[in-house]
Write a protein that holds these residues in place. Structure first.
Motif, short mmCIF file in Angstrom:
data_model
loop_
_atom_site.label_atom_id
_atom_site.label_comp_id
_atom_site.label_asym_id
_atom_site.label_seq_id
_atom_site.Cartn_x
_atom_site.Cartn_y
_atom_site.Cartn_z
N LEU A 101 0.81 -1.21 0.00
CA LEU A 101 0.00 0.00 0.00
C LEU A 101 0.85 1.28 0.00
N THR A 102 2.10 1.16 0.38
CA THR A 102 2.99 2.33 0.48
C THR A 102 3.63 2.63 -0.87
N ILE A 121 1.65 -3.58 4.03
CA ILE A 121 1.31 -4.71 3.16
C ILE A 121 -0.10 -5.15 3.49
N ALA A 122 -0.93 -5.24 2.46
CA ALA A 122 -2.30 -5.76 2.59
C ALA A 122 -2.31 -7.24 2.22
N THR A 156 8.14 -2.49 14.70
CA THR A 156 7.16 -3.44 15.24
C THR A 156 6.11 -3.77 14.19
N GLN A 157 5.87 -5.07 14.00
CA GLN A 157 4.89 -5.51 13.00
C GLN A 157 3.49 -5.44 13.63
N SER A 158 2.99 -4.26 13.81
CA SER A 158 1.70 -4.07 14.46
C SER A 158 0.58 -4.31 13.46
N GLN A 165 -0.44 -4.82 7.31
CA GLN A 165 0.60 -4.91 8.33
C GLN A 165 1.69 -3.90 8.00
N GLU A 166 2.38 -3.42 9.07
CA GLU A 166 3.47 -2.47 8.88
C GLU A 166 4.80 -3.18 9.04
#
Length: 626
Positions: A101-102, A121-122, A156-158, A165-166
């Motif tokens: 998405l970025t 990421i979606a 952090t994969q929050s 997800q980041e």
């Protein structure tokens, strides 16, 4: 060929001459077959054209019928296809591909900060890995670091939402070496990725200064000085670094344009602030290189400095106001040019007298260091003149020498003179002139690694110095001219000549008797020489004159309105002096002309005043009458 043409051919063939009529039946048969073949070919071509036209007409009708049937259809089959396509995602929802998405970013920051590079990421799945790549090297995955640099960390994969997800890459305490491309990649087939550009701003810095010649790199011997020979090719190249991209400039501080009594050499560890006031600095290039196809000493020698500047590098070491990064933004090299000694002679004729001391001098500019000696011309009866070294050392030597500091005094007459300022002055002193054995012509010899140079000859003579014009003034109606002459020996005679200014040089006329002479000094402030003053009044009929080489004398008579020139020379026991410079004069002298001009101005002023008074009186009379 048409039917008409074929028929014509047949007619021509049948209408033959009597000889043709006797031709065999085979010839007649050939003519008829030719006509028949042409007619048959025309018939076939007409049939083919008609068939093609019919086929095109049928094809167009078929196409129109097909389009009409399409418009008449109800679209049932198309709806079924769309239903099946819409149904397929529902059937395979568990195999949805991930996406990023970025978007790629351009990140600019300064050294010492922390940078976060995002990657959202979606539809993330454990079936595909997420990898961070710097250039071509993998540095981070979602689970562990692939670099030993502790500054590089994974965010952090929050799971902030069910949609993405980041996967953030963190770089702490960034330096200019961290600038580059960072790619977030998903290991799908084909891979999905975005790329961030990281630019770490840092001050401009000069990395190296390299000297190149016609044969390649030139060695400086580990110092900041480069020595080349005059006429060689020199190229100076400056390598710089910095972001934003720095601008580069080359300046030159000239070696041979310093103030008097300053050293002509520049220390490699120079201080530009201290030397800026004693030399001229000019910009020679606004690129990273300076190219000199053929170096010239007095023009190109000096200190060359490369400067790099960007928005981070502020100030300049030249002004002393630069920040902590300004010192690294400058680097220079001293360019020395080896050249033949350049010799300048201040005085080509030195007048002296017996028992007196005499000095001769020459200024020498050279690089590298020069050795100067003196020579005296020796005349041979039956051969060309030669030179012999002057012996300076020894108890019985009549000479000594000295070296004086460099000056900027201009000089005369040297054939070796250039635009280069004078260098150190080397002086040869004759302790006590002993007549003819010391009189003659001398020259200085200068030698260095580049070669040997000789000055022009300096004439040491006991004859009088060249007479110098003193004044021109009016005595009665005739102009009076005066000169001064310096001589170490008493003067014996003089020669005075004059001519009309427009006449040729061969028309000089000698004036008799001798001019009136007064000895004004015998040393003291004027030096050891005697100074004589002489004057002559032209146009005095009581003074006879004599044409050069003629026995008779005639009075001097000047023509009114004619310009004349006069010259003088003097002689003592050692010979004649040179002629003086020409002195210009006329019957109407400057003083007389000035008097006439003053009288004329007075008369003009009086006349104007009288007219003004008369006009004023008339106006007053007219006013009273009214």
């Amino acid at each position: 060929m048409t039917i008409k043409a074929a028929t014509t051919t047949a007619v021509v063939a049948t209408a033959a001459t009597p000889r043709r009529r006797r031709a065999s039946g085979f010839a007649r048969m050939a003519a008829f077959l030719l006509v028949a073949s042409v007619v048959l070919a025309d018939v076939i071509r007409v049939c083919e054209c008609r068939t093609l036209r019919d086929n095109n007409y049928r094809l167009q009708r078929l196409r129109r019928d097909d389009k009409s049937s399409d418009y008449m259809g109800d679209g049932t089959v198309g709806d079924e296809d769309e239903d099946s396509e819409e149904a397929s995602p529902d059937a395979s929802g568990s195999n949805t591909m991930p996406s990023i998405l970025t978007s790629g970013l351009v990140v600019e920051t300064i050294e010492g900060t922390t940078v976060n590079l995002p990657c959202k990421i979606a539809n993330a799945s454990d079936d595909y890995a997420v990898i961070w790549i710097n250039g071509t090297k993998s540095i981070m995955t979602a689970y562990y670091s692939m670099t030993t640099d502790p500054r590089v960390k994974s965010g952090t994969q929050s799971e902030t939402s069910a949609e993405y997800q980041e996967h953030t890459l963190i770089i702490e305490q960034v330096t200019r070496m961290d600038s580059g491309f960072y790619t977030c990649r998903i290991t799908t087939t084909p891979p999905l990725e975005i790329t961030h550009t990281l630019r770490v701003t840092h001050p401009a810095k000069v990395l190296t200064v390299q000297a190149m010649g016609s044969t390649g790199s030139l060695s400086t011997g580990g110092s900041k000085k480069l020595a080349v020979k005059q006429g060689e090719l020199v190229q100076l190249v400056c390598s710089v670094a910095g972001y934003p991209e720095p601008t580069v400039q080359w300046t030159r501080r000239a070696k041979y344009h310093q103030q008097p009594h300053q050293s002509t050499s520049v220390s490699p560890d120079h201080d530009q602030k201290d030397s800026a006031s004693t030399s001229s600095t000019v910009v020679v290039s606004n690129t990273n290189e300076v190219r000199i196809d053929s170096v010239v000493a007095y023009r190109d020698a000096g200190y060359y400095e490369c400067s790099a500047h960007n928005s981070i590098t502020t100030g300049s070491t030249t002004s002393g106001s630069g920040g902590p990064n300004a010192a690294n933004a400058h680097m220079g090299i001293e360019l020395e040019v080896e050249f033949l000694p350049d010799i300048v002679v201040p005085r080509l004729i030195v007048n002296t007298g017996e028992t007196y001391t005499a000095q001769m001098a020459c200024s020498v500019q050279a690089y590298p260091k020069v050795k100067v000696t003196w020579e005296k011309e020796v005349l041979t009866p039956n051969g060309p003149p030669s030179s012999t070294p002057v012996v300076i050392e020894g108890p019985n030597s009549r000479y000594d020498s000295s070296r004086q500091s460099a000056t900027q005094n201009t000089s005369q007459g040297s054939g070796n003179a250039t635009a280069m300022p004078a260098g150190p002055t080397f002086v040869l002193r004759v302790k006590q002139v002993q007549g003819p054995q010391d009189f003659g012509r001398y020259r200085c010899r200068a030698e260095n690694r580049a070669g040997v140079s000789y000055s022009d000859y300096i004439t040491l003579t006991g004859s009088p110095a060249r007479p110098q014009p003193s004044y021109v003034k009016v005595k009665g109606k005739a102009p009076e001219l005066a000169w001064t002459v310096d001589s170490w020996s008493p003067l014996i005679e003089y020669q005075l000549q004059y001519r009309q200014q427009q006449d040729s040089l061969a028309s000089w006329t000698d004036v008799k008797p001798q001019p009136q002479v007064v000895e004004t000094s015998t040393g003291g402030n004027a030096g050891d020489e005697r100074r004589y003053a002489m004057s002559y009044v032209f146009g005095d009929n009581g003074q006879p004159q004599q044409t050069a080489g003629a026995p008779a004398t005639v009075p001097v008579t000047l023509q009114h309105g004619t310009t004349y020139v006069a010259r003088l020379k003097a002689r003592n026991v050692h010979g004649w002096s040179d002629w003086s410079a020409d002195v210009v004069f006329a019957e109407a002298s400057v003083g007389e002309a000035s008097g006439a001009s003053g009288l004329q101005q007075y008369c003009s002023t009086a006349l104007v005043t009288s007219i003004v008074l008369v006009v004023t009186a008339l106006v007053a009379t007219a006013t009273s009458a009214c």
